[in-house]
Structure formats: C-alpha cells, structure tokens
Design a protein around this motif. Structure first.
Motif, mmCIF file in Angstrom:
data_model
loop_
_atom_site.group_PDB
_atom_site.id
_atom_site.type_symbol
_atom_site.label_atom_id
_atom_site.label_comp_id
_atom_site.label_asym_id
_atom_site.label_seq_id
_atom_site.Cartn_x
_atom_site.Cartn_y
_atom_site.Cartn_z
ATOM 1 N N PHE A 1 5.073 32.385 -8.842
ATOM 2 C CA PHE A 1 5.732 31.751 -7.697
ATOM 3 C C PHE A 1 4.830 30.734 -7.010
ATOM 4 N N ALA A 2 3.623 30.575 -7.496
ATOM 5 C CA ALA A 2 2.620 29.747 -6.811
ATOM 6 C C ALA A 2 2.986 28.267 -6.775
ATOM 7 N N HIS A 3 3.823 27.809 -7.678
ATOM 8 C CA HIS A 3 4.165 26.385 -7.733
ATOM 9 C C HIS A 3 5.176 25.965 -6.666
ATOM 10 N N ARG A 4 5.717 26.931 -5.939
ATOM 11 C CA ARG A 4 6.711 26.647 -4.904
ATOM 12 C C ARG A 4 6.093 26.847 -3.520
ATOM 13 N N PRO A 5 6.450 26.009 -2.573
ATOM 14 C CA PRO A 5 5.903 26.181 -1.232
ATOM 15 C C PRO A 5 6.585 27.296 -0.439
ATOM 16 N N ASP A 6 7.680 27.828 -0.956
ATOM 17 C CA ASP A 6 8.432 28.849 -0.226
ATOM 18 C C ASP A 6 7.599 30.107 -0.020
ATOM 19 N N ASP A 7 7.839 30.785 1.089
ATOM 20 C CA ASP A 7 7.113 31.988 1.462
ATOM 21 C C ASP A 7 7.503 33.150 0.540
ATOM 22 N N VAL A 8 6.537 33.698 -0.157
ATOM 23 C CA VAL A 8 6.791 34.809 -1.073
ATOM 24 C C VAL A 8 7.246 36.049 -0.299
ATOM 25 N N ASP A 9 6.709 36.262 0.888
ATOM 26 C CA ASP A 9 7.127 37.415 1.687
ATOM 27 C C ASP A 9 8.595 37.322 2.073
ATOM 28 N N ALA A 10 9.079 36.110 2.354
ATOM 29 C CA ALA A 10 10.502 35.927 2.666
ATOM 30 C C ALA A 10 11.354 36.237 1.434
ATOM 31 N N SER A 11 10.886 35.839 0.273
ATOM 32 C CA SER A 11 11.609 36.154 -0.962
ATOM 33 C C SER A 11 11.605 37.656 -1.225
ATOM 34 N N TRP A 12 10.490 38.311 -0.918
ATOM 35 C CA TRP A 12 10.401 39.768 -1.073
ATOM 36 C C TRP A 12 11.434 40.452 -0.178
ATOM 37 N N ALA A 13 11.497 40.035 1.075
ATOM 38 C CA ALA A 13 12.469 40.614 2.010
ATOM 39 C C ALA A 13 13.893 40.359 1.526
ATOM 40 N N ALA A 14 14.141 39.172 0.983
ATOM 41 C CA ALA A 14 15.473 38.852 0.460
ATOM 42 C C ALA A 14 15.808 39.739 -0.741
ATOM 43 N N ALA A 15 14.818 40.029 -1.568
ATOM 44 C CA ALA A 15 15.048 40.907 -2.726
ATOM 45 C C ALA A 15 15.385 42.323 -2.273
ATOM 46 N N VAL A 16 14.666 42.818 -1.271
ATOM 47 C CA VAL A 16 14.960 44.158 -0.744
ATOM 48 C C VAL A 16 16.359 44.179 -0.129
ATOM 49 N N ASP A 17 16.715 43.136 0.603
ATOM 50 C CA ASP A 17 18.060 43.052 1.189
ATOM 51 C C ASP A 17 19.129 43.028 0.095
ATOM 52 N N ALA A 18 18.859 42.298 -0.990
ATOM 53 C CA ALA A 18 19.819 42.232 -2.098
ATOM 54 C C ALA A 18 19.977 43.603 -2.762
ATOM 55 N N LEU A 19 18.870 44.320 -2.925
ATOM 56 C CA LEU A 19 18.960 45.685 -3.467
ATOM 57 C C LEU A 19 19.785 46.575 -2.542
ATOM 58 N N ASP A 20 19.565 46.448 -1.254
ATOM 59 C CA ASP A 20 20.327 47.235 -0.278
ATOM 60 C C ASP A 20 21.819 46.948 -0.410
ATOM 61 N N ARG A 21 22.180 45.668 -0.524
ATOM 62 C CA ARG A 21 23.597 45.322 -0.683
ATOM 63 C C ARG A 21 24.159 45.874 -1.984
ATOM 64 N N ALA A 22 23.377 45.813 -3.051
ATOM 65 C CA ALA A 22 23.846 46.344 -4.339
ATOM 66 C C ALA A 22 24.070 47.846 -4.257
#
Length: 193
Positions: free
Chosen positions: A161-182
């Motif tokens: 993920f290093a090539h993107r400026p996006d916050d990895v922690d925000a993506s982590w939180a989004a992944a946990v939220d997606a798991l919760d929805r699933a």
C-alpha cells in the motif's frame, strides 16, 4: 552472569525472539544454540529437530495471540469485539513479526490440537457468535474474518500500500467496518440446491 538453564520453554522462546529479530527462516537449531551460547548437540535434549522447534514457536505464538485477543474482546460484542479481535492480530504482527509468520504456516497436527490453538479458535468463534450468523456458516464466517485480517496485515507488511498516499489506518477501519456489515447481514438461508 549465570546462564539460564536450558529447557524446552527457553529454547522455544529464544527461537521466537530470533524469528522476530532475523526472520522466521533464520530459525534453526544451530542458530538458537548460538543465541543461547551452547553447542547444537545440547539442544537435542530439549527439542527433537527444526520442525519441532518451529512447531514450538507456532504454539507459543498462538498462546501469546490468544492472550491479546482475550484482553481486546473481553466484555465486548458485535463491532466492538470484531474491532478488538482485528486490533489484537494487527498489534501482534507488528510486535512479533517472526512469531506472526509462524502463525501463517501450516500447523502440525499436535499444534492444531493444542490448547493454545483451541483458545484462539474459541475466541474467534465467540466474536462470530455475537452476530446473527447461522451455526452452519460459522466456519465460513471465521475464514472470512481470518483471511481479511491476515491479508491486510500481510499486504501492509509487504509495503503493497506504500505507493498510495491514502491513510492505511483509515483503510484498516474501513475493512473492519466491511466485515461487520458482512457478518451483520449474513444470509440466513442455506445455498440453493
């Protein structure tokens, strides 16, 4: 300073520390003997071979991970428990990279049947039971959660993920939220025949 007496626990703990410092593949009976300042032959009174040594590291890692997960999910359910479970895995991978790698290897039959493995599995199943996932789908839900957490941690560790400026922690939180929805919306009916 007197040398710590050798025991299987000391040998395995040293192997796990070596894995963290130098990488999982650096763990050999000879390397652990050097770290303990003993002859390799002395090691065989405490560990059968490299395979047994690595199985010991795997089991130690399961026990340590179980402690972290238990602390993070105690008294929680649903999204909070899921987030705690995920955070415990992610923190363990960062703190103990070599031991974490051991968890990504196939477990020996003895390790798979160990109390440490059973505890990790029961904690994960308990988190899943906090959702309305049918009993028959528990294994599928456990695999989804485990694969998502492990995959995210592995990709982060590999700097994928290093090539993107996006916050990895925000993506982590989004992944946990997606798991919760699933998990929250898991189908109640079985697959169509």
């Amino acid at each position: 300073m007197p040398r710590t007496p050798l025991s299987p626990a000391v040998v395995v703990a040293t192997a796990a520390s070596l894995a963290d410092a130098e990488g999982y593949d650096a763990v050999t009976v000879s390397a652990v003997a050097r770290a303990l300042d003993v002859r390799p032959a002395s090691m065989y009174a405490h560990v059968r071979d490299r395979e047994a040594l690595l199985a010991g590291v795997h089991r130690l890692a399961l026990g340590e991970l179980a402690e972290r997960v238990a602390a993070q999910v105690a008294g929680r359910s649903g999204h909070d428990a899921l987030a705690g479970l995920a955070a415990a895995h992610r923190a363990y991978a960062a703190a103990r990279p070599g031991a974490w790698t051991a968890l990504q290897r196939p477990a020996s039959p003895e390790t798979a049947a160990s109390p440490e493995a059973a505890r990790v599995a029961s904690l994960l199943a308990a988190v899943i039971r906090g959702y309305d996932v049918p009993e028959r789908a528990t294994v599928d839900a456990v695999r989804l959660v485990g694969a998502t957490i492990t995959g995210f941690v592995a990709l982060t560790d590999a700097q994928a993920f290093a090539h993107r400026p996006d916050d990895v922690d925000a993506s982590w939180a989004a992944a946990v939220d997606a798991l919760d929805r699933a998990l929250t919306s898991w189908p109640q009916e079985g697959p169509a025949a």
